[in-house]
Write an enzyme that holds these catalytic residues in place. Structure first.
Site, PDB file in Angstrom:
ATOM      1  N   CYS A 173      27.326  58.128 -10.415  1.00  0.00           N
ATOM      2  CA  CYS A 173      27.102  56.758 -10.876  1.00  0.00           C
ATOM      3  C   CYS A 173      26.751  56.706 -12.353  1.00  0.00           C
ATOM      4  CB  CYS A 173      26.016  56.095 -10.049  1.00  0.00           C
ATOM      5  SG  CYS A 173      24.471  57.014 -10.020  1.00  0.00           S
ATOM      6  N   LYS A 194      20.819  57.408   7.285  1.00  0.00           N
ATOM      7  CA  LYS A 194      22.212  57.274   7.665  1.00  0.00           C
ATOM      8  C   LYS A 194      23.035  57.825   6.494  1.00  0.00           C
ATOM      9  CE  LYS A 194      26.426  55.656   8.347  1.00  0.00           C
ATOM     10  NZ  LYS A 194      27.525  56.000   7.410  1.00  0.00           N
ATOM     11  N   GLU A 224      20.696  51.391  -5.443  1.00  0.00           N
ATOM     12  CA  GLU A 224      21.122  52.218  -6.578  1.00  0.00           C
ATOM     13  C   GLU A 224      22.639  52.242  -6.523  1.00  0.00           C
ATOM     14  OE1 GLU A 224      22.653  54.534  -8.803  1.00  0.00           O
ATOM     15  OE2 GLU A 224      22.096  56.154  -7.448  1.00  0.00           O
ATOM     16  N   GLU A 259      34.338  50.628 -12.230  1.00  0.00           N
ATOM     17  CA  GLU A 259      33.936  52.003 -11.964  1.00  0.00           C
ATOM     18  C   GLU A 259      35.052  52.742 -11.239  1.00  0.00           C
ATOM     19  OE1 GLU A 259      29.911  54.206 -10.539  1.00  0.00           O
ATOM     20  OE2 GLU A 259      30.764  52.797  -9.097  1.00  0.00           O
TER      21      GLU A 259
END
Length: 493
Positions: free
Chosen positions: A284, A175, A250, A385
């Protein structure tokens, strides 16, 4: 205008909703393709197909060596189509063609590497302490795998997640992000060309609440592997727990890039620029916190600003462009909002801090490379972040102080250390609470090296031999060689 379909059970098919949505080029602002809007009915069909392939079809009867050969064939096909796939990714997510071309040319290595591991999955005979017993262990595929990928590097994540799963004998439903689905739909055609049986690979596109959530909660799925934000990862983890699925996550990071006074400053400057401005900061592992020793801080930051000013912003398809657009409109607004937050907190902007303007930029989602100084580690700009080209500079005096600042976040994905002192480098690699430490380099990845984080940066590892374990179940086998009747059947043997 490209009009895509879902890929389920080896066939292209329209979504059950009979609806499509637009995908936009973040550089030009133009809609260039229509993506099928999947729903729970499509997810159910895909899971059923993957389950049949796992247990009944030709895939279930293949030897591990045969699976490995198919994987290596797929690697060849990706290599042959790397340039075409890279251009599709750039059109979809706005990252540099140089970056995505490099990723796609490297992508094949995951299929080669894990294809080679497919027939290296071994059990062991156990010299059991019970008389007249034989005992051994074996490893089997965990089952149907749901692979949910992020928008910043779609096909790289497909390789990271699916190559070990397929090598283990699992079947997969991918997906992709609704913002960047096209390249995955193009890729999956190559799996059919490589000769994979129907149902081994399936792709269902759509929105998170309509497809992703249904996939994570489906009882026919045994394992979920997800890349995305920590908030989304927590929701995936919670939903998967209701049916006791295995989960790999992750997630995000707030990685410290730590520069000591004895470092090779030219190399460190390049590493800091790469760490935060490459991929427009949409990674990331972005080194979004620059920790620089106070004895060199002013000089280093001045040189960093000078270098960052030379970065060319523009069309990501052009070879001389360094920084492309932000991929999605929501992310664009988020990045601009964090610039306002940082200024309100008292951080001082010494570079950028605005929407980028200029020739050819008006229609795109561009943000200037931005550097903040006078940042304290408890500010939101240093703790949360951003996922954009925003760097926070924090000074330190001692090694111990650098470790304390580096670890004082909820994330633990990666860190960079710049020093010529080997002993210091070894101390730092031990002390930093992260999954990856780069010393005198940054943003290096390999199919051979495990990748993943700790704390809110996730669970499990991708790449390397460690990744295989997330897709295998261990089974213990006991066989009695005795004809004698047990003395007391009501006690443990």
């Amino acid at each position: 205008m490209k009009h895509y379909q879902l890929f389920i059970d080896g066939q292209w098919c329209d979504p059950a909703s009979n609806e499509w949505f637009d995908t936009m080029n973040p550089y030009s602002g133009e809609v260039w393709a229509h993506i099928p809007r999947g729903n729970a009915q499509d997810i159910d069909r895909a899971v059923m197909a993957a389950g049949r392939a796992l247990r009944e079809g030709p895939w279930a009867k293949m030897t591990p060596s045969q699976r490995g050969k198919l994987m290596r064939r797929l690697g060849d096909l990706v290599a042959e189509n790397a340039d075409r796939l890279a251009e599709i990714e750039v059109r979809d997510n706005g990252k540099l063609l140089a970056e995505m071309g490099g990723q796609l040319r490297y992508h094949s290595e995951w299929w080669y590497y894990f294809g080679g591991l497919a027939d290296k999955i071994e059990g062991a005979v156990v010299p059991i302490d019970k008389p007249e017993m034989m005992a051994w262990t074996t490893q089997q595929p965990v089952g149907v795998v749901a692979a949910l990928t992020a928008w910043n590097s779609p096909l790289l994540f497909v390789a990271w997640k699916c190559a070990p799963a397929i090598a283990a004998g699992c079947t997969v439903i991918i997906k992709p992000s609704e913002f960047t689905s096209a390249s995955t739909l193009e890729f999956v055609e190559l799996t059919r060309e490589a000769g994979f049986p129907d149902g081994v690979f399936n792709v269902v596109t759509g929105f998170g609440t309509e497809t992703g959530a249904q996939l994570v909660s489906h009882p026919g799925v045994s394992k979920v592997t997800f890349t995305g934000s920590d908030a989304a990862g927590a929701a995936v983890y919670q939903a998967a727990a209701k049916t006791m699925k295995r989960v790999s996550l992750e997630l995000g990071g707030k990685s410290p890039n730590i520069v000591f006074e004895d470092a090779n400053l030219e190399a460190a400057l390049a590493g800091v620029v790469s760490g935060i401005f490459a991929a427009t900061g949409q990674t990331c592992i972005a080194g979004s916190r620059l920790l620089v020793q106070n004895s060199i801080r002013e000089e280093f930051v001045a040189r960093l600003i000078e270098m960052a000013r030379t970065a060319k912003i523009g069309d990501p398809m052009l070879p001389d462009v360094n920084i492309g657009p932000i991929t999605t409109p929501p992310q664009f607004e988020k990045v601009l909002n964090y610039i306002s937050i940082a200024k309100a907190e008292g951080a001082r902007c010494v570079l950028g801090g605005r929407r980028a303007a200029g020739e050819g930029l008006a229609e795109g989602l561009f943000v200037e490379p931005t550097i903040f100084v006078d940042v304290k580690n408890d500010m939101r700009i240093a703790q949360e972040e951003v996922f954009g080209p925003i760097l926070s500079v924090i000074g330190f005096d001692t090694e111990e102080e650098a470790i304390g600042i580096g670890n004082n976040v909820v994330y633990g994905l990666a860190a960079g250390v710049w020093t010529r002192d080997v002993a210091r480098a070894l101390r730092m690699t031990r002390a930093l609470e992260v999954g990856t430490v780069w010393v005198n380099t940054y943003r290096a990845v390999s199919y051979m090296m495990p990748f993943g984080g700790i704390k809110r940066s996730g669970l499990g590892r991708e790449s390397g031999q460690a990744a295989m374990q997330d897709f295998l179940e261990h089974k213990s086998v006991w066989i009695s060689t005795s004809d004698a009747i047990p003395g007391n059947p009501f006690v443990l043997r």
